[in-house]
Design an enzyme around this catalytic site. Structure first.
Site, PDB file in Angstrom:
ATOM      1  N   HIS A  55       6.028   1.493 -34.179  1.00  0.00           N
ATOM      2  CA  HIS A  55       6.535   0.606 -34.232  1.00  0.00           C
ATOM      3  C   HIS A  55       8.113   0.758 -33.628  1.00  0.00           C
ATOM      4  CE1 HIS A  55       4.156  -2.021 -37.238  1.00  0.00           C
ATOM      5  NE2 HIS A  55       3.512  -2.016 -35.977  1.00  0.00           N
ATOM      6  N   ARG A 102      -5.505  -1.766 -12.962  1.00  0.00           N
ATOM      7  CA  ARG A 102      -6.721  -0.642 -12.326  1.00  0.00           C
ATOM      8  C   ARG A 102      -8.042  -0.021 -13.134  1.00  0.00           C
ATOM      9  NH1 ARG A 102      -1.289   1.073 -10.524  1.00  0.00           N
ATOM     10  NH2 ARG A 102      -1.264   1.528  -8.362  1.00  0.00           N
ATOM     11  N   ARG A 122      -1.084  12.249  -0.255  1.00  0.00           N
ATOM     12  CA  ARG A 122      -0.326  10.562  -1.184  1.00  0.00           C
ATOM     13  C   ARG A 122       0.701  12.316  -1.636  1.00  0.00           C
ATOM     14  NH1 ARG A 122      -3.183   5.862  -4.023  1.00  0.00           N
ATOM     15  NH2 ARG A 122      -1.984   6.441  -5.048  1.00  0.00           N
ATOM     16  N   GLU A 127      -6.832  -0.263   2.319  1.00  0.00           N
ATOM     17  CA  GLU A 127      -5.954   0.507   2.442  1.00  0.00           C
ATOM     18  C   GLU A 127      -6.306   1.539   2.578  1.00  0.00           C
ATOM     19  OE1 GLU A 127      -6.329   2.279  -2.043  1.00  0.00           O
ATOM     20  OE2 GLU A 127      -8.608   1.712  -1.631  1.00  0.00           O
ATOM     21  N   ARG A 139      -9.460  -4.330  -9.798  1.00  0.00           N
ATOM     22  CA  ARG A 139     -10.354  -3.585  -9.101  1.00  0.00           C
ATOM     23  C   ARG A 139     -11.671  -3.320 -10.080  1.00  0.00           C
ATOM     24  NH1 ARG A 139      -6.138   0.409  -6.579  1.00  0.00           N
ATOM     25  NH2 ARG A 139      -6.795   1.795  -8.423  1.00  0.00           N
ATOM     26  N   ASN A 178      -0.045   2.791  -0.664  1.00  0.00           N
ATOM     27  CA  ASN A 178      -0.456   4.002  -1.413  1.00  0.00           C
ATOM     28  C   ASN A 178      -1.405   4.972  -0.770  1.00  0.00           C
ATOM     29  OD1 ASN A 178       1.614   3.208  -3.161  1.00  0.00           O
ATOM     30  ND2 ASN A 178       0.022   3.128  -4.949  1.00  0.00           N
ATOM     31  N   ASP A 179      -2.503   4.169  -0.747  1.00  0.00           N
ATOM     32  CA  ASP A 179      -3.628   5.136   0.305  1.00  0.00           C
ATOM     33  C   ASP A 179      -3.165   4.801   1.691  1.00  0.00           C
ATOM     34  OD1 ASP A 179      -5.118   6.527  -1.409  1.00  0.00           O
ATOM     35  OD2 ASP A 179      -6.035   4.971  -2.412  1.00  0.00           O
ATOM     36  N   CYS A 213       0.214  -4.693  -3.729  1.00  0.00           N
ATOM     37  CA  CYS A 213      -0.269  -4.375  -5.019  1.00  0.00           C
ATOM     38  C   CYS A 213      -0.045  -2.637  -4.456  1.00  0.00           C
ATOM     39  CB  CYS A 213      -1.119  -3.900  -4.904  1.00  0.00           C
ATOM     40  SG  CYS A 213      -2.512  -3.484  -4.647  1.00  0.00           S
TER      41      CYS A 213
HETATM   42  C1  PEP Z   1      -2.841   1.750  -3.801  1.00  0.00           C
HETATM   43  O1  PEP Z   1      -3.961   2.873  -2.865  1.00  0.00           O
HETATM   44  O2  PEP Z   1      -2.227   1.016  -2.882  1.00  0.00           O
HETATM   45  C2  PEP Z   1      -2.947   1.450  -4.531  1.00  0.00           C
HETATM   46  C3  PEP Z   1      -2.288   0.062  -4.912  1.00  0.00           C
HETATM   47  O3  PEP Z   1      -4.077   1.670  -5.043  1.00  0.00           O
HETATM   48  P1  PEP Z   1      -4.056   3.074  -6.063  1.00  0.00           P
HETATM   49  O4  PEP Z   1      -2.071   3.551  -6.214  1.00  0.00           O
HETATM   50  O5  PEP Z   1      -4.278   3.172  -7.413  1.00  0.00           O
HETATM   51  O6  PEP Z   1      -4.923   4.573  -5.303  1.00  0.00           O
HETATM   52 MG    MG Z   2      -5.785   2.952  -3.370  1.00  0.00          MG
END
Ligand code: PEP
Ligand code: MG
Length: 567
Positions: free
Chosen positions: A186, A293, A462, A428, A329, A451-452, A499
């Site tokens: 809290h 996620r 990464r 991705e 996802r 990201n991927d 995303c």
């Molecule tokens: C991505 O790959 O850009 C993504 C949003 O998913 P994650 O970072 O979970 O691989």
């Molecule tokens: Mg990804």
């Protein structure tokens, strides 16, 4: 420097006020007149309830509805029939009021502290709070009053109880430091709601930090610096000033639609990992969820979550978001996301191996548990299914076929779902980018996972420092890929979102506007910032910027141009 739990963002600079708890020690005394002793208990209870009512009123007056709710729950522990009965029976049996109160609340405290569910465990703090209040009134002690503190106080307490925060005039408190509490306590919830920087669970804080000492509390980092040197102090003062100005300016972007300077509407949604993140995302003014996620549900478990468990989690988000879109996802296991009990084989190249949709399609019965749970939740909101790590159209076709099978199974069970549930591709991989036209023809939406995508496009892990110089969205190879994905999606008339983290990069947002991105899915605290940047650019300006940067041959030139153009 002391470290603790980074419970509430922001920087607080001020003087330590170490709030010493009331002395609640007592020697049990024999009771001759049980009725009079019960009268003492009733009086303490009445005073406690009166105090709590005032606090609830003051919270409601300041618009702190959720916090007033917490205090209401708090009041319930003073009015609980079971507790009252136990205490009065103990007094009748000869215990003094102090001892009877202590024993009864100790028992409840122990019971709640031992519960598995963290939220229930955190309720133990409420019980302790009521015990402290009742004992303090019985013993004629003053409770810590945080409403009469001098300006710029850094409140240092062993435990920050809801009643302590009830009267806090946030202008007086620069930051809070405690010795107990996690991010879902809290104390943490209230500090975040009041936007007071807070670091919790700093061991020995009330002993090690002396009253009157100058302190810097960095709630984002979870650090407390006591007696800083002048350089550190001026660095933090600058940072605090910049943060305050930035934050104040962003409030103008709350509650308004996300639009470019020339009025093109964009969807600004949040990335979440758990159903409980939905509330925070809404507080930050999200327009839906662009990436849930779902693997976090699997990571937090000790075995594969059942259809019921998954349904409950997805339904919770759907209900919280009302009619706002929620993209979930499906399980993205493998690569950087390990789920120990699934026992996936160790591989030489896990990022190129048996993961995500590849694993799911190889275990269709397991996958269908998730698909059925998603379909069922789609009866409660605008749920959409997103498929991770797609590299060929067969994968999308197979997912669609499984979804159709699941629909039939739910029909047979007489369970409702949205028959037109949308199915989209998480773009991705370079393969998905290269066949974006093919995928767009058979998908309801795209969401680009930069990201991927950056990692796979640049062949740069990464998480590997040595190749980090290659890993950025300004690389011409990445830009070409993104431009292609977005234009193919737009040509097919499907929604194209992003995303990956690049969607929240202030330098990159105008590029994405120029490319024609329709949806930006970012972490909750980035929402207002992203809305502001989107509002600063017209499509024409963004197009001109895109035309310019697409001619550059290096990421350094692109980044320099974006920095020069930044508003
Ligand atoms: C991505 O790959 O850009 C993504 C949003 O998913 P994650 O970072 O979970 O691989
Ligand atoms: Mg990804």
């Amino acid at each position: 420097m002391y470290e603790g739990v980074n419970a509430s963002d922001g920087i607080g600079i001020g003087v330590a006020r170490v709030a010493v708890e009331p002395d609640l020690s007592f020697t049990p005394h024999p009771v001759e007149d049980a009725a009079a002793e019960k009268g003492r208990y009733e009086e303490a209870r009445a005073r406690f309830i009166e105090m709590t009512d005032k606090q609830i009123e003051s919270m409601q007056a300041r618009g702190l509805v959720a916090e007033a709710g917490i205090m209401g729950a708090h009041k319930e522990f003073a009015e609980d029939d079971g507790l009252i009965e136990q205490i009065t029976a103990d007094i009748d049996a000869g215990k003094c009021a102090e001892q009877a109160v202590k024993d009864a609340y100790d028992m409840y405290y122990d019971m709640f502290s031992a519960m598995e569910d963290e939220l229930f465990r955190e309720r133990a703090a409420d019980i302790a709070d009521v015990r402290t209040g009742l004992l303090a009134f019985l013993l004629g002690q003053e409770l810590v009053d945080l409403s009469s503190l001098p300006e710029n106080s850094i409140v240092v307490v062993s435990e920050l109880t809801p009643s302590m925060t009830a009267d806090i005039d946030k202008d007086n408190v620069a930051a809070i430091v405690t010795e107990t509490g996690g991010r879902t306590s809290h104390a943490a919830i209230i500090c975040r709601a009041l936007e007071i920087p807070a670091v919790l669970s700093v061991e020995g804080a009330t002993k090690n930090i002396t009253a009157g000492a100058l302190c810097i509390v960095d709630g984002g980092k979870g650090t407390v610096i006591v007696d800083p040197d002048t350089d550190t102090l001026s660095t933090y003062r600058e940072r605090a000033k910049a943060l305050a100005e930035e934050k104040a300016a962003l409030e103008a972007f709350r509650g308004i639609p996300t639009k470019t300077a020339d009025g093109i509407e964009k969807l600004l949604v949040a990335n979440i990992g758990n159903p409980s993140d939905a509330a925070g995302a809404l507080e930050h003014d999200c327009e839906g969820v662009g990436l849930f996620r779902s693997e976090f549900l699997f990571m937090d478990a000790t075995e594969l979550p059942s259809e019921e468990e998954q349904f409950a989690a997805y339904q919770k988000v759907a209900l919280a978001m009302k009619d706002k879109p929620v993209i979930i996802r499906t399980l993205d296991v493998g690569g950087d996301k390990e789920i120990p009990y699934m026992d996936l084989p160790k591989e030489e190249n896990p990022f190129l191996g048996y993961r995500a949709i590849r694993y799911c399609l190889n275990n269709p019965e397991e996958y269908k548990v998730q698909l059925r749970a998603l379909l069922r939740a789609s009866a409660y909101g605008d749920i959409k299914i997103m498929v991770p790590l797609v590299t060929c159209i067969d994968e999308i076709r197979k997912v669609k076929a499984l979804v159709e099978e699941c629909k039939k199974e739910l029909d047979a069970r007489g369970i409702a779902y949205n028959p037109n549930i949308e199915i989209g591709t998480m773009v991705e991989t370079p393969a998905a980018s290269l066949i974006a036209d093919v995928l767009a023809a058979e998908c309801d939406f795209f969401s680009i996972g930069t990201n991927d995508l950056i990692g796979y496009t640049m062949c740069a892990d990464r998480g590997q420092d040595k190749v980090a110089y290659l890993y950025n969205p300004y690389q011409p190879a990445v830009l070409r890929s993104l431009q292609r994905i977005i234009s193919e999606g737009n040509k097919a008339g499907i929604m194209v979102g992003m995303c990956g983290e690049a969607a929240a990069d202030p330098l990159f947002i105008p590029v994405l506007i120029g490319f024609g991105l329709g949806e930006f899915s970012v972490s909750a605290p980035s929402i207002l910032k992203a809305r502001r940047i989107i509002s600063l650019w017209t499509k024409e300006e963004a197009d001109a910027l895109v035309e310019k940067i697409m001619q550059y041959k290096t990421d350094a030139e692109v980044k320099a141009a974006l920095q020069a153009a930044a508003k």
